[in-house]
Write an enzyme that holds these catalytic residues in place. Structure first.
Site, short mmCIF file in Angstrom:
data_model
loop_
_atom_site.label_atom_id
_atom_site.label_comp_id
_atom_site.label_asym_id
_atom_site.label_seq_id
_atom_site.Cartn_x
_atom_site.Cartn_y
_atom_site.Cartn_z
N CYS A 1 -30.24 -31.40 -78.53
CA CYS A 1 -29.73 -31.57 -77.17
C CYS A 1 -29.96 -33.00 -76.67
O CYS A 1 -31.05 -33.33 -76.19
CB CYS A 1 -30.43 -30.57 -76.25
SG CYS A 1 -30.01 -30.80 -74.53
N CYS B 1 -30.93 -33.38 -73.06
CA CYS B 1 -32.32 -33.05 -72.71
C CYS B 1 -33.26 -34.17 -73.15
O CYS B 1 -34.21 -34.50 -72.45
CB CYS B 1 -32.79 -31.78 -73.43
SG CYS B 1 -31.64 -30.43 -73.41
N ASP B 2 -33.03 -34.72 -74.33
CA ASP B 2 -34.03 -35.59 -74.96
C ASP B 2 -33.60 -37.05 -75.12
O ASP B 2 -34.38 -37.88 -75.58
CB ASP B 2 -34.41 -35.02 -76.34
CG ASP B 2 -34.94 -33.59 -76.21
OD1 ASP B 2 -35.67 -33.32 -75.23
OD2 ASP B 2 -34.63 -32.75 -77.07
#
Ligand code: NAP
Length: 345
Positions: free
Chosen positions: A136, A139-140
């Protein structure tokens, strides 16, 4: 049916589950939504959604989900942070065993459990997932400011990840096993035209180096002029092996439907685990082979997998469930009346 039996349980709280919840709540079915392990589903891993009807400026994935949940709650839908471990769908009421140990009974069920990101199978991925290896980028990605990173895959997910990562990383290399992208033209062009995105064609990732303390420190790539080098490497054939220094690896190679809990039930699944409706080709219904069980969203749709199509099938499932519940209620009322007349009451 006993009072502790729900009318309708919706498994999944992504776009499909939420859309089903809005429709079902407005129809006074008092739906209970089981939010699953990843409440909100895949849209919560997306930044801007530009192709959802009604948002000409785009809308954040998390915002769209939050607003959908609010909308469903406003009409009376309830939410429970839990997921189904096993299901007994052989008779009525349907019985759902939850991860908390609780058993729920319900007359109707909508399976809208979505799909989870696939893993490549590279050496080191089990240890490094979450430590520099991710599925992701949204997200990261922000952890990789100024880094060199890899994205694996050649579809829209990989292009989206690469474009997002290019905002932070110094360089992004898309590793694809052949020399043609599967991604839509618009996404492929955006990635190809980006100055910080490069492509490693006919190349695959076979190992990731690093540790949970230091994160990802490097990766082993193999390539072959005929493409699909991974299988050739595994078969011991000649391939070019290259070690690269990278601090992040992102997988964008597609998804698998979340249907493990349906494996031992009469619900039909295809070879990849996607739920089958009784009229799969025509999309004419969301009904499955089990009376009272309907399915919607990415878990039943291997072709489109769009937020807007998930919302569409979610609403279809709620309407199908409503019709089924009404028909079975009417049928049992008629049969009770018949028995009572026969008994001379
Ligand atoms: P996808 O279209 O199935 O693409 C998966 C990619 O990963 C393919 O290029 C495939 O290679 C590669 N791949 C699969 N397994 C691999 C492995 N073990 N090792 C290396 N590479 C592997 O999946 P997706 O990109 O997740 O897209 C799924 C659906 O969602 C599509 O319909 C897509 O349009 C949609 N989507 C849309 C957007 C958007 O519009 N913003 C964003 C994301 C997804 P091959 O090409 O060689 O098979």
């Amino acid at each position: 049916m006993s009072s502790d039996t729900h009318e309708l349980v919706i498994a999944g709280s992504g776009v499909a589950g939420l859309s089903a919840a809005v429709y079902a709540a407005r129809a006074d079915l008092d739906p209970l939504v089981l939010e699953g392990d990843e409440p909100g589903g895949q849209l919560t891993l997306t930044t801007d959604v530009e192709n959802y009807l009604g948002f000409p400026e785009g809308v954040g994935g998390i915002e769209l989900i939050q607003r959908g949940k609010e909308q469903a709650e406003q009409f009376g839908a309830e939410f429970q942070h839990d997921s189904i471990e096993a299901a007994d769908l052989d008779g009525q009421p349907l019985e759902l065993s939850l991860s908390t140990g609780e058993t729920l009974r319900t007359r109707a069920l909508i399976v809208a459990t979505g799909a989870s990101a696939r893993w490549v199978g590279a050496e080191g991925e089990d240890e490094l997932m979450g430590y520099g290896l991710s599925t992701c980028a949204t997200c990261d990605g922000a952890f990789h400011r100024g880094d060199d990173v890899l994205v694996v895959g050649g579809g829209d997910s990989a292009m989206e990840e690469a474009l997002f990562l290019a905002k932070f990383a110094d360089s992004v290399t898309v590793v694809h096993r052949r020399d043609e992208l599967r991604a839509s033209e618009i996404m492929a062009d955006r990635a190809r035209d980006h100055k910080d995105i490069e492509f490693a064609w006919k190349t695959e990732l076979v190992a990731i180096q690093g540790s949970q303390e230091d994160g990802v420190t490097g990766a082993t790539l193999v390539s072959h002029p005929d493409g699909y080098p991974g299988e050739k490497y595994e078969a011991g054939e000649d391939v070019t092996v290259e070690e690269v220094d990278v601090s992040g690896v992102f997988y964008g190679i597609g998804h698998d439907p979340d249907t493990d809990f349906l494996q031992d039930t009469p619900i039909e699944l295809d070879d990849d685990g996607y739920t089958q409706t009784t009229d799969a080709d025509a999309w004419a219904t969301t009904a499955t082979a089990v009376n009272g069980v309907f399915t919607a969203g990415d878990v039943m749709d291997r072709d489109y997998q769009q937020a807007v199509t998930a919302a569409g099938t979610g609403s279809m499932a709620a309407l199908d469930a409503e019709e089924w519940l009404e028909a079975t209620t009417a049928a049992s009322r008629d049969s009770a009346r018949q028995i009572s007349m026969e008994a001379g009451d």
